[in-house]
Write an enzyme that holds these catalytic residues in place. Structure first.
Site, PDB file in Angstrom:
ATOM      1  N   ARG A 203       0.838  -1.193   0.000  1.00  0.00           N
ATOM      2  CA  ARG A 203       0.000   0.000   0.000  1.00  0.00           C
ATOM      3  C   ARG A 203       0.875   1.245   0.000  1.00  0.00           C
ATOM      4  O   ARG A 203       1.081   1.895   1.019  1.00  0.00           O
ATOM      5  CB  ARG A 203      -0.951  -0.020   1.187  1.00  0.00           C
ATOM      6  CG  ARG A 203      -1.962  -1.150   1.105  1.00  0.00           C
ATOM      7  CD  ARG A 203      -2.938  -1.081   2.258  1.00  0.00           C
ATOM      8  NE  ARG A 203      -3.664   0.176   2.206  1.00  0.00           N
ATOM      9  CZ  ARG A 203      -3.758   1.023   3.221  1.00  0.00           C
ATOM     10  NH1 ARG A 203      -3.131   0.776   4.345  1.00  0.00           N
ATOM     11  NH2 ARG A 203      -4.464   2.125   3.101  1.00  0.00           N
TER      12      ARG A 203
ATOM     13  N   TYR B 255      -4.507  -0.413   7.709  1.00  0.00           N
ATOM     14  CA  TYR B 255      -5.333  -1.605   7.753  1.00  0.00           C
ATOM     15  C   TYR B 255      -5.784  -1.856   9.189  1.00  0.00           C
ATOM     16  O   TYR B 255      -5.086  -1.519  10.147  1.00  0.00           O
ATOM     17  CB  TYR B 255      -4.558  -2.841   7.299  1.00  0.00           C
ATOM     18  CG  TYR B 255      -4.269  -2.921   5.837  1.00  0.00           C
ATOM     19  CD1 TYR B 255      -5.277  -3.239   4.932  1.00  0.00           C
ATOM     20  CD2 TYR B 255      -2.982  -2.704   5.349  1.00  0.00           C
ATOM     21  CE1 TYR B 255      -4.998  -3.352   3.584  1.00  0.00           C
ATOM     22  CE2 TYR B 255      -2.700  -2.812   4.001  1.00  0.00           C
ATOM     23  CZ  TYR B 255      -3.715  -3.140   3.116  1.00  0.00           C
ATOM     24  OH  TYR B 255      -3.444  -3.245   1.792  1.00  0.00           O
TER      25      TYR B 255
ATOM     26  N   GLN C  43      -0.652   2.152  -6.444  1.00  0.00           N
ATOM     27  CA  GLN C  43      -2.113   2.274  -6.499  1.00  0.00           C
ATOM     28  C   GLN C  43      -2.694   1.822  -7.830  1.00  0.00           C
ATOM     29  O   GLN C  43      -3.725   1.161  -7.872  1.00  0.00           O
ATOM     30  CB  GLN C  43      -2.517   3.718  -6.230  1.00  0.00           C
ATOM     31  CG  GLN C  43      -2.304   4.146  -4.794  1.00  0.00           C
ATOM     32  CD  GLN C  43      -2.612   5.610  -4.598  1.00  0.00           C
ATOM     33  OE1 GLN C  43      -3.449   6.160  -5.300  1.00  0.00           O
ATOM     34  NE2 GLN C  43      -1.941   6.234  -3.665  1.00  0.00           N
TER      35      GLN C  43
ATOM     36  N   ASP D 269      -3.077  -1.980  -7.974  1.00  0.00           N
ATOM     37  CA  ASP D 269      -3.741  -2.633  -6.839  1.00  0.00           C
ATOM     38  C   ASP D 269      -5.052  -3.288  -7.276  1.00  0.00           C
ATOM     39  O   ASP D 269      -6.123  -2.703  -7.197  1.00  0.00           O
ATOM     40  CB  ASP D 269      -3.993  -1.590  -5.748  1.00  0.00           C
ATOM     41  CG  ASP D 269      -4.440  -2.215  -4.442  1.00  0.00           C
ATOM     42  OD1 ASP D 269      -4.785  -3.410  -4.432  1.00  0.00           O
ATOM     43  OD2 ASP D 269      -4.446  -1.499  -3.419  1.00  0.00           O
TER      44      ASP D 269
ATOM     45  N   SER E 236      -7.950  -3.692  -4.615  1.00  0.00           N
ATOM     46  CA  SER E 236      -8.747  -2.489  -4.393  1.00  0.00           C
ATOM     47  C   SER E 236      -9.703  -2.238  -5.556  1.00  0.00           C
ATOM     48  O   SER E 236     -10.856  -1.862  -5.350  1.00  0.00           O
ATOM     49  CB  SER E 236      -7.833  -1.277  -4.188  1.00  0.00           C
ATOM     50  OG  SER E 236      -7.194  -1.347  -2.940  1.00  0.00           O
TER      51      SER E 236
END
Length: 420
Positions: A137, A244, A142, A145, A148
């Site tokens: 992360r 998290y 991003q 990912d 996600s």
């Protein structure tokens, strides 16, 4: 830094096989993204029919320069890099012997569930296996990912499933026949999936509340128009350094269930998203709580695949419990397969950009993305995540201030494992 194999023509050949899971509709690469790879100098070979379930015909792939081959074996025999949605433990029929010597595979590989024998087979074949579930992360990751991406779509679809099943309208309306009260939606977990579910329910006009053990996500929940439910629990150190949620002890979950008794029965719709990679999902909602909801109410348990957050949940099934419909979906992203395939293909392409340099694979172990996601390489099993249960991630998971945009705090859904 190690360098990987190259195709005979001096370019990397990317392979796209069909998915073996009969319930999987997604494809790892769509024609528009395959075009980008080809323009970057790579070749793409696609198994015939790979994109049919998302309405991408063989002709569409051929039109952008992909080579179509008739069978799965040819893809595996020729490709330098295999791109998959589900592979190994995540596949319906995992077959590590399908990968040839020195091959690279990128996909959702089920790193917490894959058998040691399968990892050993990959290592013996010098396969470099990248598991996208383990994407770190960090801002640079991003766009890669996949969890996600899939979690966001899962949260969206979960809300729509509930809205369709609920025998009430979501929005409040003033009509000549009287005022229609908004549906009461309660979302447990304000991570990627949870925030998307919240945003979708808000757009549909529901009255939305949400809960997460991490109080720091309160602002994000409220920014979407929902009310944040604060339970009288000790939540210090409930989140790790990356945002998290941590796995808590059974005493915490017991107290949490007691506090939930005051909230769940007042909801028309309950959407739960809490999951712990590599471990059973925490049971947060008892059968008694579900039974106390009004008849006709709906539960969508996004953690069904790992046991579920609700006691009555059955993975892959829809049941009725004391007049309440309980969904236990395990394939939410696949239910919006066209968009999911586009998103996943972009994740794959961005990841390949990160590990390819001048048409060569570079295994830079000082790069956190490579180091975190690589399960096997150069005859070695290198997956420390399988034994690290001290700070597991959950989807009362990472947070995202705007679920429609990626951010530094984007996290995975176990489901989401994503992926769900």
């Amino acid at each position: 830094m190690a360098t990987g194999p190259r195709s005979a023509e001096g370019q990397m050949l990317v392979g796209v096989p069909t998915e073996t899971d009969p319930g999987e509709r997604r494809v790892a690469l769509v024609p528009s993204v395959a075009t980008e790879l080809i323009e970057r100098g790579h070749e793409v070979v696609v198994q015939s029919g790979a994109g049919e379930r998302v309405d991408h015909s063989d002709d569409a792939y051929e039109a952008v320069g992909c080579e179509m081959v008739p069978d799965r074996e040819t893809v595996f025999a020729r490709a330098d890099i295999i791109t998959q949605v589900n592979g190994l433990a995540a596949s319906d029929e995992p077959d590590p012997t399908a990968y040839r010597e020195g091959q690279t595979v990128v996909g959702l590989l089920g790193p917490y569930e894959i058998e040691e024998a399968s990892l050993s087979t990959l290592a013996d074949r010098n396969v470099s296996a990248f598991s996208l579930e383990l994407m770190p992360r960090i801002s640079r990751a991003q766009s890669m990912d996949a969890l996600s991406s899939m979690a966001s779509l899962g949260g969206y679809k979960a809300c729509l499933m509930a809205a369709e099943q609920l025998p009430k309208m979501f929005p409040m309306e003033m009509t000549a026949a009287g005022t229609i009260q908004p549906a009461e939606v309660f979302v447990i977990g304000a991570g990627v999936a949870g925030l998307k579910a919240i945003a979708t329910a808000e757009r549909l006009g529901a009255s939305v509340r949400a809960y997460d053990i991490r109080l720091e996500v309160k602002r994000e929940v409220e920014s979407l128009g929902a009310d944040f439910v604060e339970l009288d629990l000790e939540t210090e150190e409930s989140g790790d350094d990356e945002g998290y949620a941590r796995e808590m002890d059974e005493e915490f979950y017991r107290a949490q269930r007691e506090a939930m008794r005051e909230v769940v029965p007042d909801s028309d719709v309950l959407i739960t998203t809490a999951a712990i990679p590599g471990a059973p999902a925490p049971e947060l909602v008892t059968a008694e709580m579900v039974a106390d909801m009004d008849a006709g109410s709906v539960v969508v348990d996004m953690s069904a695949d790992s046991g579920g957050n609700c006691e009555p949940t059955r993975a892959g099934e829809t049941i009725e419990h004391e007049g309440v419909t309980v969904f236990g979906p395990t394939d939410l992203p696949s239910r919006v397969a066209h968009t999911a395939s586009e998103q996943y293909a972009n994740n794959i392409a961005n990841f390949l950009d990160a590990i390819l340099d001048d048409d060569e694979l570079h295994f830079d172990f000082e790069d956190e993305i490579v180091d975190s996601t690589l399960l096997t390489h150069d005859g070695t099993i290198r997956n420390p995540h399988r034994d690290d249960e001290t700070e597991p991630d959950t989807d009362e998971e990472g947070s995202n201030p705007d679920p429609d945009e990626e951010s530094d705090s984007t996290a995975t859904d176990g489901g989401a494992t994503d992926g769900q």
